[in-house]
Motif scaffolding. Structure first.
Motif, PDB file in Angstrom:
ATOM      1  N   THR A 216       0.830  -1.193   0.000  1.00  0.00           N
ATOM      2  CA  THR A 216       0.000   0.000   0.000  1.00  0.00           C
ATOM      3  C   THR A 216       0.868   1.247   0.000  1.00  0.00           C
ATOM      4  O   THR A 216       1.809   1.353   0.794  1.00  0.00           O
ATOM      5  N   LEU A 217       0.560   2.166  -0.915  1.00  0.00           N
ATOM      6  CA  LEU A 217       1.314   3.422  -0.981  1.00  0.00           C
ATOM      7  C   LEU A 217       1.089   4.210   0.300  1.00  0.00           C
ATOM      8  O   LEU A 217      -0.031   4.280   0.806  1.00  0.00           O
ATOM      9  N   ASP A 218       2.152   4.785   0.835  1.00  0.00           N
ATOM     10  CA  ASP A 218       1.967   5.598   2.035  1.00  0.00           C
ATOM     11  C   ASP A 218       2.069   7.075   1.698  1.00  0.00           C
ATOM     12  O   ASP A 218       2.099   7.462   0.528  1.00  0.00           O
ATOM     13  N   ASP A 222       3.434  11.193  -3.561  1.00  0.00           N
ATOM     14  CA  ASP A 222       2.679  12.412  -3.878  1.00  0.00           C
ATOM     15  C   ASP A 222       1.763  12.112  -5.068  1.00  0.00           C
ATOM     16  O   ASP A 222       2.228  12.010  -6.209  1.00  0.00           O
ATOM     17  N   ASP A 223       0.455  11.979  -4.775  1.00  0.00           N
ATOM     18  CA  ASP A 223      -0.440  11.570  -5.864  1.00  0.00           C
ATOM     19  C   ASP A 223      -0.750  12.690  -6.857  1.00  0.00           C
ATOM     20  O   ASP A 223      -1.511  12.498  -7.794  1.00  0.00           O
ATOM     21  N   SER A 224      -0.151  13.865  -6.633  1.00  0.00           N
ATOM     22  CA  SER A 224      -0.320  14.905  -7.652  1.00  0.00           C
ATOM     23  C   SER A 224       0.891  14.951  -8.587  1.00  0.00           C
ATOM     24  O   SER A 224       0.928  15.730  -9.524  1.00  0.00           O
ATOM     25  N   LYS A 232       5.405   4.536 -10.580  1.00  0.00           N
ATOM     26  CA  LYS A 232       4.728   3.546  -9.728  1.00  0.00           C
ATOM     27  C   LYS A 232       3.925   2.568 -10.591  1.00  0.00           C
ATOM     28  O   LYS A 232       3.838   1.373 -10.279  1.00  0.00           O
ATOM     29  N   ALA A 233       3.331   3.076 -11.665  1.00  0.00           N
ATOM     30  CA  ALA A 233       2.481   2.225 -12.501  1.00  0.00           C
ATOM     31  C   ALA A 233       3.250   1.066 -13.105  1.00  0.00           C
ATOM     32  O   ALA A 233       2.686   0.024 -13.416  1.00  0.00           O
ATOM     33  N   LEU A 244      -2.637   6.321  -7.388  1.00  0.00           N
ATOM     34  CA  LEU A 244      -1.351   6.643  -7.992  1.00  0.00           C
ATOM     35  C   LEU A 244      -1.300   8.106  -8.398  1.00  0.00           C
ATOM     36  O   LEU A 244      -0.293   8.781  -8.255  1.00  0.00           O
ATOM     37  N   TYR A 245      -2.444   8.565  -8.938  1.00  0.00           N
ATOM     38  CA  TYR A 245      -2.450   9.939  -9.446  1.00  0.00           C
ATOM     39  C   TYR A 245      -3.846  10.506  -9.356  1.00  0.00           C
ATOM     40  O   TYR A 245      -4.835   9.826  -9.663  1.00  0.00           O
ATOM     41  N   GLN A 246      -3.929  11.740  -8.896  1.00  0.00           N
ATOM     42  CA  GLN A 246      -5.193  12.451  -9.082  1.00  0.00           C
ATOM     43  C   GLN A 246      -4.947  13.920  -9.320  1.00  0.00           C
ATOM     44  O   GLN A 246      -4.112  14.546  -8.690  1.00  0.00           O
ATOM     45  N   ASP A 247      -5.719  14.425 -10.304  1.00  0.00           N
ATOM     46  CA  ASP A 247      -5.598  15.824 -10.708  1.00  0.00           C
ATOM     47  C   ASP A 247      -6.728  16.578 -10.014  1.00  0.00           C
ATOM     48  O   ASP A 247      -7.889  16.448 -10.387  1.00  0.00           O
TER      49      ASP A 247
END
Lengths: 283, 844
Positions: A216-218, A222-224, A232-233, A244-247
C-alpha cells in the motif's frame, strides 16, 4: 448496519468465496456512506461474472454487451449529465473486448467512476487467460503458458492523462473503500482497478498471492506528481496499491464540454419549431 | 368513419360500396348503377363525391334512395389535403362543361348529317335522281355550318379540360375536323358554281362526290377518337387520378392502437400533400422543357462552387433546378462530373445523355464522351479541345488568367452558360455576389464569359420557356442529406454519435452545424460499435438519439442492434448505402444493403426499415423514424444512399408546426417494472431520475423487472411480448404510393422514385403504373394488397441481388420481371426508359 442498496429476491450467480462478494459489499457501502441518491444513479455493466454485480445493487442499471459498458455510460452522461454513472466489469470485459473504448473514454474525460474487477482470468468462460494474466500462466487454451505482455491499465490510463488512476485489492477492504470514495468525489473520469482472486479458475493469483505481491502506498507518495505516478504504474512484484495519481484541478469534463455546461437532461427539452422553420426556409 | 376507412368500401370483390356526400356516408351496394363499385365508368365507390356532384347530370336528390350508414369524420389534415381548385374563369367553364356538355350536344348534328349525305350520295350515284342530289347538298351545307358550331366548344374543351394536350386522339381530331370543314366548304362552292356539274364525269364532279364520301368517313374517325377521350384513360381523368394518388403516402394505415395517447401515430404535414400534387400538375403540363448540363473536371477545380452558383442563379431565373454529382474517392485530381438539369417542371432524376457538356480539363472531355448525343453542345478550353470539330474551343483559362487567377475558370464557365442559354445576366451576378461576398474579380470574369456565351450559336438547344419566377423563388434548394437532417430535427433528435463514413457523414455535419442552434449532444465516436452503444445509452438516459453510418460501419453495429432489440431501447440509424462488398465503391451509389439492414443482429426482434425517395419523404419519414423508435422501443433503420444524399432538388414549403413534438416517456412509480407485460407488448418506458422507480434494462433474457432469468416460462413470455410489438407495428405499415391507372406495376423503393416517375412520364404508356415503397419492413398483407390487382409486376432496384423483390416474393407477391443495376450509378431516366421497354417486350 442498514442495507439501503440491497436488492431483494436476487439469485447471486457467484461461487462461494469469490472476490466479487467483497466488491459488491464495498460498492453498496460506499454508495450509502456518500448518501448517493439511488434514483439518480446508474450502473452500466458489460458481460462477465464481474458485470453481474449491478444486478445485486438496488439502483438503476443498464446491462449491455461484453466490452461495451463505457460507450453506453458515455451516452447516458450526454443525455443527462446530472446522473451519477458507474461503469463496472471485469478485466476481460474492460481491457480486452472493450479496449478501444477504454482508451477513448479516458481521452474524453467522461465524469464516471470506472470499476474494473481484475482477477487476471476469464471466469464466465471457465478459465482462459485475460489481458492482465501474468506471463507463464497456464490454462486450457494457453497450454504452453501466457506469452503476451500483461496489459497495464494504470500506465495506459496515465499515458492518456486520466485525472484519477488507482488500484486496490479487495483483500484490504478498508483501504479499498477509502480509494473508491475518493474516486466518486473526483470530478472527471476515475479508474479503480480492483485486484480480486477467482477461487475457481485461477489457482495462481490467490488471496495470498495478492497479499504477497502488493504493497500500500503511504504518504511518501505524492499523488499529484504525474511522473512519480507513472513510475509507480510500472512497478511489479510488489505492485503498489492506492491512488497513484489524481488531478485535483477542476478540468472540464466531456459532458460539460459537449453540453456547453448545460446540465439539463435532454428529455426535458424539445426543439423550438419556429427555429427549425426559419432555418429550413433559409434554403 | 374517416376518409381512410371509407376507402375500403370500394364495392369490389364483394366488398360493400359506400360513397360520401356532404359528410354523410351512403350505402350504394344494392344500386344497379353502382355495380362493382363503379358508376358510369366515371366514379368509384369508397370516396367522397361532394365535389364531383357539381359536375353530375343529376342533383343530390339521388342520395335519398340510399341508406345512410355513417357520417364522415374529417381530420384537420385530411381536410387540408383536398387541393382546392383555383376559382377562376377556367374552373367555372370546367364546371359548366361537366354539367352541360356543349360539345357532345352540338357535335351530333354534323356527324349525323355527314353520314346522311354520304348515304344519299351513294343512292344518287346509282340512280342520278335530282331529289337525292338536292338532299345531299343541303345535308352537306347544314353539316358544314354545324361543324363550325360544334368545333368551337370542342376546342374550348380541349383547353379547359385537357390543357391543350398533344396526345394522339386530340391531334387526330383537330386535323380531321379541320380537313372536314375545309372539304365541306370546297364541295359547297363547287355545287353553287353550277349544280348540274355533279351529273357529269368532270374533275369538279369527281372532287364533289369524293368529298361527300370522305367527310362521311371523317366523322366516323372523329366519333371514334371522341369516344376514346371521353371513356378512355386520357387527359383530364388521368390528371385527377394522379393528384388523388399523390395524397396517399401521407396517410397512415389504421394503427389499430390501443394506446390512448396516440390514436394516430403519424400526423403528416398537410403541406406535404399539396406539394406533391402541385408538382404533378405542373409536370403534366404538355410543354415540359428541360436542359441538361454536364460539367466535368478534376477534384479541386471548384465544380462544387460552380454547382452552387449556377443552381442559385437558375433558381432565381425562375427554373426548377436539379443537380447530382458523380465523383471519385480522392480529394484532388481524377475526373468528377456534376449534372445540372434546369426545367420548367420539377426534375427529380438524372439523365445519361446531356445537352451541354463542359470540360474543365482534357481528362473530363474524354470522361464525358459517352454521354454526348448527336446535338450535344460540347465546350472545352482551347488548350485541350484538339481538332475535334464537334467541340467548341473556348479561351477559358486565358480569360481567367487575364484576371490573375486560373481559379476564376469556374465563374467564367457560369457566365458562359448563362450567355448560351440567353438568361438574364443579373441573376447570375447576384448569385456570385452572394457566394463570394464581393471578393476578387469574379463578377468581371462572369461577364466576360457571358459575353462569349451570347456569341455561341446554339440552334440545337431547346428554348427555355418563361416561368413564374415568384413561384420558383419560394422553393427550397437542398440535397437529400439536408432534408433528412430537417426530418430528424422535426423528429426531436437531440443527440447524435457517429463515426465519419461516406456517404453518411453529411448528416453528422448537418447535426453539428445545428448543435450551435439547438441543444444537441454530439460526439464523434471511436468506432461504429461505440456509435450505436452511445446512442443506446442516450435513449436510456432520455435523449432522442441517432447514429449515421454506411454499410461497413453498420455491419459493426450488428451486436448493438441486437441489444437494442433485447433491451427494448429505441435507436435511429441513418444508413447511407454505397456499393459493397467491403470498401467497394466508397463515393458511388447502390441500394445494396437491404438484406444487411433486414437481417443484421442475432436473434429475432422487431425493427423498421424506411427508405425515402424525395426531399419531402426524407423529412416526413425522418420525423416518423423517431416516432416509431420511441413508441415501439425498437431500432429504426433509415435507408438512404449516396445518390439521394448528394443530389440537390427542390422542395416546396414545409410546415414544421405539423410535426408534433411527442415523447413516450413514462414517469415511473416506486414499483416500476421496465418490462411489464402488456397486451400489445409495449411496456411503458421510464428513464432514470424521472419518477420513483428504478430502471433496469438488460441484454440478458430477463423478467418483467429486468432481472436475469433462465426460467423457460419467463423466456416464452418475453419472446411473446417482443413478437406482439411486431404484430402491432406491422399494422402501421404504410401502403406504397401508386401513380397511374395501368395493370402493369413498375415497383421501386427508396431513391429510385424520381427516375421511375420521369421514365413513366416519358413512356406515356397507360398500361404502366408506378408503385413506390418507402415503408420497407415489416411488410403487411394490407399494405401489399394493392399489388393484387396488377397483371404484371416489374421490380426496379439499384442493386445486384434484387433484395426487395425477394421480400415481395416472400410475402406471396408474384414478380414477373426485375430491372437491376449495380454499376455505381443511380438510374438515369433515359436508360431506364429503355430498360422498362425491354422488360415490357419480355412480358408480351
Amino acid at each position: 448496519m442498514s442495507h439501503l442498496f440491497d436488492r431483494e429476491n436476487v439469485d447471486v450467480a457467484w461461487c462461494p468465496g469469490c472476490g466479487n462478494f467483497g466488491i459488491l459489499k464495498l460498492i453498496k457501502e460506499v454508495l450509502e456512506e456518500l448518501e448517493v441518491d439511488k434514483n439518480n444513479t446508474v450502473i452500466v455493466s458489460g458481460i462477465g461474472q464481474a458485470a453481474k454485480a449491478p444486478y445485486y445493487v438496488d439502483t438503476n442499471m443498464f446491462g449491455v454487451l461484453h466490452g461495451r459498458a463505457l460507450p453506453a455510460a458515455t451516452g447516458i452522461k450526454m443525455a443527462n449529465p446530472n446522473l451519477t454513472v458507474i461503469a463496472e466489469g471485469g478485466d476481460g470485459d474492460m481491457y480486452g473486448e472493450g479496449g478501444n473504448h477504454f482508451i477513448h473514454t479516458i481521452r474524453r474525460n467522461v465524469n464516471i467512476v470506472h470499476i474494473v474487477h481484475n482477477n487476471m482470468v476469464y471466469g464466465l468462460t471457465k478459465g482462459q487467460a485475460s489481458p492482465t494474466s501474468q506471463k507463464g500462466f497456464e490454462t486450457k487454451v494457453q497450454v504452453n503458458g501466457v506469452s503476451n505482455e500483461p496489459f497495464n491499465p494504470l500506465a495506459v490510463a496515465l499515458s492518456l492523462r486520466a485525472g484519477f488512476v488507482s488500484r486496490v485489492s479487495i483483500g484490504n477492504a478498508q483501504h479499498a473503500k477509502e480509494v473508491l470514495k475518493a474516486a466518486f468525489e473526483h470530478h472527471g473520469y476515475a479508474l479503480v482497478d480492483i485486484f480480486q482472486p477467482c477461487v475457481t479458475f485461477n489457482k495462481t493469483n490467490t488471496y495470498h498471492w495478492f497479499k504477497d505481491n502488493t504493497y500500500t502506498l503511504d504518504e511518501g507518495h505524492d499523488d499529484s506528481d504525474f511522473n512519480a505516478a507513472l513510475q509507480k504504474a510500472f512497478e511489479v512484484m510488489p505492485m503498489p496499491l492506492g491512488i497513484l495519481y489524481q488531478d485535483k484541478k477542476s478540468v472540464l469534463t466531456f459532458e460539460e464540454h459537449i453540453r456547453k455546461s448545460e446540465a439539463k437532461a435532454l428529455y426535458l427539452n424539445t426543439h423550438d419549431i419556429s427555429k427549425i422553420q426559419n432555418l429550413f426556409d433559409s434554403y | 368513419m374517416t376518409i381512410d376507412e371509407l376507402k375500403s368500401y370500394d364495392g369490389r370483390n364483394n366488398r360493400r360500396a359506400y360513397i360520401a356526400y356532404k359528410d354523410v356516408v351512403y350505402d350504394v351496394t344494392q344500386s344497379s348503377l353502382w355495380q362493382e363499385g363503379e358508376h358510369q365508368g366515371m366514379h368509384s365507390a369508397g370516396v367522397d363525391l361532394t365535389s364531383a356532384l357539381s359536375g353530375a347530370p343529376h342533383g343530390d336528390e339521388v342520395f335519398k334512395e340510399f341508406p345512410v350508414v355513417a357520417t364522415l369524420q374529417r381530420e384537420e389534415s385530411t381536410t387540408k389535403k383536398e387541393p382546392l381548385p383555383p376559382q377562376d374563369f377556367k374552373t367555372d367553364l370546367r364546371i359548366f362543361y361537366k354539367k352541360y356538355h356543349p360539345h357532345p350536344i352540338t357535335v351530333h348534328f354534323p356527324i349525323a348529317l355527314h353520314l346522311f349525305a354520304a348515304g344519299f350520295d351513294i343512292a344518287f350515284l346509282n340512280t342520278f335522281k335530282e331529289i337525292y342530289a338536292v338532299l345531299v347538298f343541303y345535308a352537306l351545307f347544314i353539316a358544314t355550318v354545324m361543324g363550325f358550331v360544334a368545333m368551337l366548344p370542342g376546342v374550348l374543351s380541349w383547353w379547359i379540360n385537357y390543357n391543350l394536350s398533344t396526345q394522339r386522339p386530340f391531334v387526330v381530331k383537330l386535323i380531321v375536323a379541320t380537313i372536314t370543314l375545309i372539304l365541306g366548304v370546297i364541295a359547297i362552292e363547287i355545287y353553287l358554281q353550277d349544280p348540274n356539274v355533279i351529273y357529269s364525269y368532270t374533275t369538279p364532279s369527281i372532287i364533289y362526290h369524293a368529298i361527300i364520301l370522305l367527310t362521311g368517313l371523317n366523322v366516323i374517325i372523329l366519333g371514334y377518337y371522341g369516344g376514346k377521350i371521353s371513356w378512355g384513360n386520357l387527359g383530364e381523368e388521368k390528371m385527377q387520378t394522379v393528384s388523388f394518388d399523390m395524397n396517399e403516402p401521407n396517410i397512415m394505415m389504421s394503427s389499430g392502437s390501443t394506446e390512448q395517447e396516440s390514436p394516430r401515430l403519424f400526423s403528416a404535414p398537410a403541406s406535404s400533400v399539396k406539394i406533391a400534387s402541385d408538382e404533378r400538375n405542373l409536370a403534366d403540363n404538355a410543354h415540359q422543357v428541360s436542359i441538361s448540363i454536364l460539367i466535368g473536371g478534376a477534384a479541386g477545380l471548384g465544380i462544387d462552387t460552380l454547382e452552387k452558383i449556377l443552381s442559385n442563379a437558375f433558381k432565381a431565373s425562375g427554373y426548377y433546378v436539379y443537380s447530382t454529382k458523380e465523383f471519385m474517392s480522392r480529394v484532388r485530381g481524377g475526373s468528377n462530373t456534376t449534372l445540372l438539369r434546369i426545367a420548367n417542371f420539377p426534375v427529380q432524376a438524372p439523365c445519361w445523355e446531356v445537352d451541354i457538356s463542359v470540360a474543365m480539363d482534357a481528362l473530363a472531355l474524354e470522361h464525358m464522351k459517352e454521354r454526348w448525343h448527336h446535338d450535344t453542345l460540347i465546350l472545352a478550353d482551347e488548350s485541350f479541345s484538339g481538332d475535334n470539330s464537334n467541340v467548341i474551343a473556348i479561351a477559358m483559362k486565358e480569360s481567367a488568367k487575364k484576371f490573375g487567377n486560373a481559379q476564376y475558370g469556374n465563374t467564367y464557365i457560369a457566365g458562359l452558360l448563362f450567355g448560351i442559354l440567353g438568361l438574364e445576366k443579373s441573376f447570375l451576378l447576384q448569385s456570385i455576389d452572394k457566394h463570394f461576398k464581393g471578393e476578387g474579380s469574379n463578377k468581371e470574369v462572369a461577364e466576360l464569359g457571358f459575353q462569349t456565351g451570347t456569341e455561341i450559336e446554339n440552334l440545337t438547344l431547346p428554348k427555355l420557356p418563361n416561368t413564374d419566377i415568384k413561384a420558383v423563388e419560394k422553393l427550397h434548394l437542398m440535397d437529400g442529406t439536408t432534408a433528412c437532417g430537417f426530418g430528424f430535427l422535426a423528429g426531436g433528435c437531440n443527440m447524435i454519435t457517429a463515426y465519419p463514413m461516406s456517404p453518411s457523414t453529411g448528416v453528422l455535419n448537418f447535426m453539428a452545424s445545428m448543435s450551435k442552434e439547438f441543444d444537441i449532444a454530439l460526439e464523434q465516436s471511436e468506432d461504429e460499435i461505440a456509435s450505436l452503444m452511445m446512442t443506446l445509452g442516450g435513449w436510456y438516459g432520455g435523449a432522442r438519439a441517432m447514429t449515421s453510418t454506411s454499410g461497413g460501419g453498420f455491419a459493426l453495429m450488428g451486436e448493438a442492434l441486437s441489444l437494442s432489440g433485447m433491451t427494448e431501447t429505441p435507436a435511429v440509424i441513418y444508413l447511407a448505402q454505397r456499393p459493397g462488398p467491403a470498401t467497394g465503391l466508397p463515393t458511388r451509389t447502390e441500394q445494396g444493403d437491404l438484406n444487411l439492414a433486414l437481417y443484421s443482429g442475432h436473434g429475432p426482434f422487431p425493427r423498421v426499415l424506411l427508405a425515402p425517395g424525395s426531399l419531402q419523404e426524407c423529412i416526413d419519414y425522418g420525423y416518423l423514424a423517431f416516432e416509431l423508435a420511441d413508441k415501439y422501443q425498437i431500432p429504426v433503420i433509415f435507408l438512404s444512399d449516396q445518390y439521394l444524399a448528394d443530389t440537390i432538388m427542390m422542395s416546396k414549403d414545409v410546415d414544421f408546426s405539423s410535426y408534433e413534438q411527442r415523447r413516450y416517456i413514462t414517469k415511473s412509480a416506486g414499483d416500476y417494472e421496465r418490462y411489464a407485460d402488456t397486451k400489445n407488448g409495449i411496456s411503458p418506458r421510464a428513464i432514470p431520475s424521472f419518477g420513483e422507480g428504478l430502471i433496469c434494462a438488460v441484454g440478458d433474457e430477463h423478467d418483467e423487472r429486468g432481472q436475469i432469468t433462465e426460467d423457460y416460462k419467463m423466456r416464452e413470455q418475453m419472446v411473446g411480448k417482443r413478437a406482439r410489438k411486431n404484430d402491432e407495428l406491422t399494422r402501421e405499415a404504410i401502403a406504397p404510393l401508386c401513380k397511374g391507372e395501368g395493370d402493369i406495376a413498375i415497383i421501386g423503393w427508396g431513391s429510385s422514385k424520381g427516375a421511375i416517375a420521369e421514365a413513366l412520364e416519358r413512356l406515356d404508356d397507360k398500361r404502366l403504373e408506378h408503385v413506390h415503397f418507402v415503408w420497407i419492413h415489416p411488410l403487411s398483407k394490407e399494405q401489399l394488397s394493392v399489388l393484387d390487382d396488377y397483371k404484371y409486376r416489374i421490380v426496379v432496384e439499384n442493386n445486384a441481388d434484387g433484395a426487395f423483390a425477394d421480400q415481395l416474393k416472400l410475402h406471396g407477391v408474384h414478380v414477373d420481371e426485375q430491372i437491376l443495376q449495380s454499376n455505381g450509378f443511380s438510374f438515369f431516366v433515359d436508360q431506364l426508359v429503355e430498360m422498362i421497354e425491354k422488360s415490357l417486350k419480355e412480358l408480351s
